[in-house]
Design an enzyme around this catalytic site. Structure first.
Site, PDB file in Angstrom:
ATOM      1  N   GLY A   1      -4.295  -7.553   1.973  1.00 47.93           N
ATOM      2  CA  GLY A   1      -4.433  -6.190   1.347  1.00 47.93           C
ATOM      3  C   GLY A   1      -4.897  -4.862   2.087  1.00 47.93           C
ATOM      4  N   PRO A   2      -5.104  -3.893   1.464  1.00 51.00           N
ATOM      5  CG  PRO A   2      -4.744  -2.277  -0.070  1.00 51.00           C
ATOM      6  CD  PRO A   2      -4.737  -3.748   0.009  1.00 51.00           C
ATOM      7  N   PRO A   3      -6.635  -1.877   3.908  1.00 51.83           N
ATOM      8  CG  PRO A   3      -6.393  -0.698   5.689  1.00 51.83           C
ATOM      9  CD  PRO A   3      -5.817  -0.907   4.344  1.00 51.83           C
TER      10      PRO A   3
ATOM     11  CB  THR B   1      -9.459  -4.456  -0.385  1.00 47.87           C
ATOM     12  OG1 THR B   1      -8.825  -4.936   0.670  1.00 47.87           O
ATOM     13  CG2 THR B   1      -8.693  -3.043  -0.835  1.00 47.87           C
TER      14      THR B   1
ATOM     15  CG  HIS C   1      -2.119  26.716  -7.663  1.00 44.94           C
ATOM     16  ND1 HIS C   1      -0.871  26.741  -6.942  1.00 44.94           N
ATOM     17  CD2 HIS C   1      -2.336  25.505  -7.676  1.00 44.94           C
ATOM     18  CE1 HIS C   1      -0.545  25.671  -6.743  1.00 44.94           C
ATOM     19  NE2 HIS C   1      -1.562  24.712  -6.969  1.00 44.94           N
ATOM     20  CD  GLU C   2      -6.247  24.035  -8.370  1.00 40.68           C
ATOM     21  OE1 GLU C   2      -5.974  23.030  -8.860  1.00 40.68           O
ATOM     22  OE2 GLU C   2      -5.980  24.176  -6.936  1.00 40.68           O
TER      23      GLU C   2
END
Ligand code: ADP
Ligand code: MG
Ligand code: ZN
Length: 639
Positions: free
Chosen positions: A238-240, A242, A459-460
């Protein structure tokens, strides 16, 4: 804690080394002393070379005291009582006067002169040793000096190496032999991890598959009776961040067994063969304290496929082979369980993954909504929280984060509460810290000028309006034009009402349109565009590209796969699997998608031009808008 102990051990050892070093220096000191005393005590005699004819003249003048005839040369000394003027007449060449003394040894080459001995006999001169023999001892020592130096350097070098790899004491050979040993420093052992499954939230499936291993470690007899073999190892993927390390510790904690923790990169070190001997060493030590768990973090550092196109790494291969044979080697019921973690399972050697080794794969992925909520609760239990905190709302806002991010958020919230002088953490603290972790810290010192501020606001609001007005609308959670350190000048947070794993083509197009809404607003209102849309454009383009190459959502290619995913647990980089020609066509398809979404965004905003103006002006004034404020402003407009 273990690390500290190791450090102390190291210091003790080096002190011991310093103490034993002095006696070893003794021989060297002795030699130096000897050379020195020879020079000062005059063992070195002054010698002077003379011609054979001069020797004969001196002989005739009766000035010679003693003679020694060697194989190739003749040495002699002068009589102290000899006639100095006669000697000077014979010897002196450069005007210096010579006083005859017993110390100076004159040397001349030996000629083929058969009458010499008779002549010496006649003059009655003593035949004795006059050329100092001590010279030879000195020259032996001098010729040995380079060797002594070499040995000293060699020795110092190996000391250094042995020290570097944590190795032990001993002489030259001891130093070499110990390089690979360096026990106990390569891994840390925890007798009791103190972590249980309760500390790991939101990874229910992973916990379930690991619970069986805990049960095995508890009562191996139950399994042995039936003839079931022990599960040898599991790979946590799994990803770092987790919670892989946390899970491995929890397994050890639940089973109440020692936990050996080491990382793959520590295995691969400078000396060939060291990695392998460390593996051996580790398994030997572990066998003594079985049942136990060995946890190898970052196993991809040693477990990469052995036949890569980048050539081979002998050291890594040896280490891997040793690991494989150790895993085969321990009997099926020794009670050693090997857990390993990686975020790149696809690079691992197939031999590692075959049955009997890391045959079980436990996926530890980013937590889902309920998972995030329970992780927040686990960490919130350690800090003083206000009772009315809504963790669900926080979890909703933190989609895509890992357990480590969430733990960090709770901590940031607590820090903020302290800064505000409060004694408990409030909902506001938590929401702020979500933004902090996701979007970077608020940067109060960066001040936008009036024109920039207007542009960022429009923009937002452009993003927010497109998001709210399109078919696949997502509620807007918050709009802000306070700059953040991560580089964004403003920020629109729109939150899906639930976590989505499956997105339709329409929804993807909606997302792209939303991303391009900011740029569209600039275009409509100011007739010019800014650099502020760079990130939007990048994200929109990458989505569009995925639609074409991976999701089979383009008209031109249909369901043809054009890229394959690699490293899907790390950065998700993709590798193209098509020809260059097709690549150009892909670019064209992507451009078509972007163009049509851009047009759609512009159209949506033109239809809602009043709302765009009204909400933007409000935002310029307030700098922050909540989702409700935004919606009420929008509806007010419609009425
Ligand atoms: P990994 O090894 O997967 O990179 P770690 O296990 O080291 O991640 O997790 C780092 C920290 O994040 C843990 O110490 C813990 O505080 C927190 N954490 C991660 N996942 C979880 C989880 N599922 N439940 C509770 N805390 C978690
Ligand atoms: Mg880890
Ligand atoms: Zn934007």
């Amino acid at each position: 804690m273990n690390n500290n102990n190791n450090k102390n051990d190291n210091r003790d050892a080096s002190q011991k080394r310093r103490i034993v070093r002095l006696p070893r220096m003794l021989p060297m000191l002795l030699i130096l002393f000897l050379i020195g005393s020879m020079i000062t005590s005059g063992t070195f005699q002054v010698t002077r070379a003379v011609d054979y004819s001069q020797f004969l003249d001196l002989l005739d003048s009766g000035s010679i005291a003693a003679v020694e005839v060697g194989a190739s040369e003749i040495g002699f000394t002068l009589l102290e009582s000899a006639d100095a003027t006669a000697i000077n007449n014979i010897l002196s060449t450069d005007g210096k006067t010579i006083t005859p003394d017993a110390k100076t040894v004159y040397i001349t080459g030996r000629m083929d002169d058969p009458g010499l001995v008779d002549r010496l006999r006649e003059s009655g001169i003593k035949f004795t040793q006059v050329v100092p023999k001590n010279n030879t001892l000195l020259s032996i020592i001098l010729s040995l000096l380079p060797f002594i130096l070499m040995i000293a350097i060699y020795y110092a070098f190996f000391r250094m190496m042995a020290k570097r790899s944590g190795g032990g004491d001993g002489g030259i050979l001891g130093g070499i032999g110990n390089v690979g040993k360096s026990k106990a420093k390569m891994y840390s052992v925890e007798e009791k991890t103190g972590v249980t499954f309760l500390d790991v939230a939101g990874q229910d499936e992973a916990k379930e598959s690991l619970a069986e291993m805990v049960d095995y470690l508890h009562q191996p007899g139950k399994y042995a009776k039936i003839g079931a073999k022990q599960p040898r190892g599991a790979l946590l993927v799994g990803p770092p961040g987790t919670g892989k390390t946390l899970l491995a510790k929890a397994v050890a904690g639940e089973a109440g067994v020692p936990f050996f923790h080491l990382s793959g990169s520590e295995f691969v070190e400078m000396f060939v063969g060291v990695g392998a001997s460390r593996v051996r060493d580790l398994f030997q030590t572990a066998a003594k304290s079985a049942p136990c768990i060995i946890f190898i973090d970052e196993i991809d550092a040693i477990g990469k496929k052995r036949d890569t196109q980048f050539g081979t790494n002998d050291e890594r291969e040896q280490t891997l082979n040793q690991l494989l044979s150790e895993m085969d080697g321990f009997g099926s019921n020794t009670g050693i369980l090997v857990l390993a973690a990686t975020n790149r399972p696809e690079v691992l050697d197939p031999a590692l993954l075959r049955p009997g080794r890391f045959d079980r794969r436990v996926i530890v992925d980013r937590p889902d909504l309920p998972g995030r909520e329970s992780i927040l609760k686990v960490h919130a239990a350690k800090v003083a929280m206000e009772p009315d905190v809504d963790f669900h709302a926080v979890a909703l806002a933190s989609s895509g984060t890992t357990g480590a991010d969430l733990a960090n958020m709770v901590n940031e919230a607590a820090l903020r509460a302290v800064k505000m002088g409060r004694s408990t953490v409030s909902q506001e603290d938590l929401i702020e810290s979500v933004e902090l972790v996701i979007a970077g810290k608020e940067k109060k010192d960066r001040v936008l000028n009036e024109k920039e501020k207007r542009m960022v606001a429009y923009h937002e609001v452009g993003h927010a309006l497109v998001s709210a007005k399109q078919k696949h609308a997502q509620p807007v959670q918050k709009i802000t034009i306070i700059p953040r350190t991560m580089g964004s000048l403003g920020y629109t947070m729109s939150v899906p009402e639930e976590d989505r794993y499956l997105l339709t083509r329409g929804e993807l197009l909606g997302q792209i349109t939303m991303l391009l809404g900011g740029r569209a607003a600039e275009q409509i209102v100011f007739g010019d565009v800014s650099t502020g849309a760079a990130n939007d454009i990048e994200r929109a383009t990458s989505l569009a590209r995925k639609m074409v190459t991976q999701y089979g959502m383009s008209d031109a290619f249909g369901s043809m796969g054009l890229e394959s995913a690699q490293n899907q647990y790390l950065d998700g980089r993709n590798v193209s699997t098509c020809s260059e020609q097709t690549g150009a066509q892909i670019d064209n398809e992507v451009r078509l998608i972007i163009e049509s979404c851009q047009n759609e965004a512009v159209a949506l905003l033109e239809q809602n031009r009043d709302a765009l103006n009204r909400i933007s002006e409000y935002l310029i004034e307030k700098e922050n808008l909540t989702g409700e404020q935004f919606m009420s402003l929008l509806e007010q407009d419609a009425a």
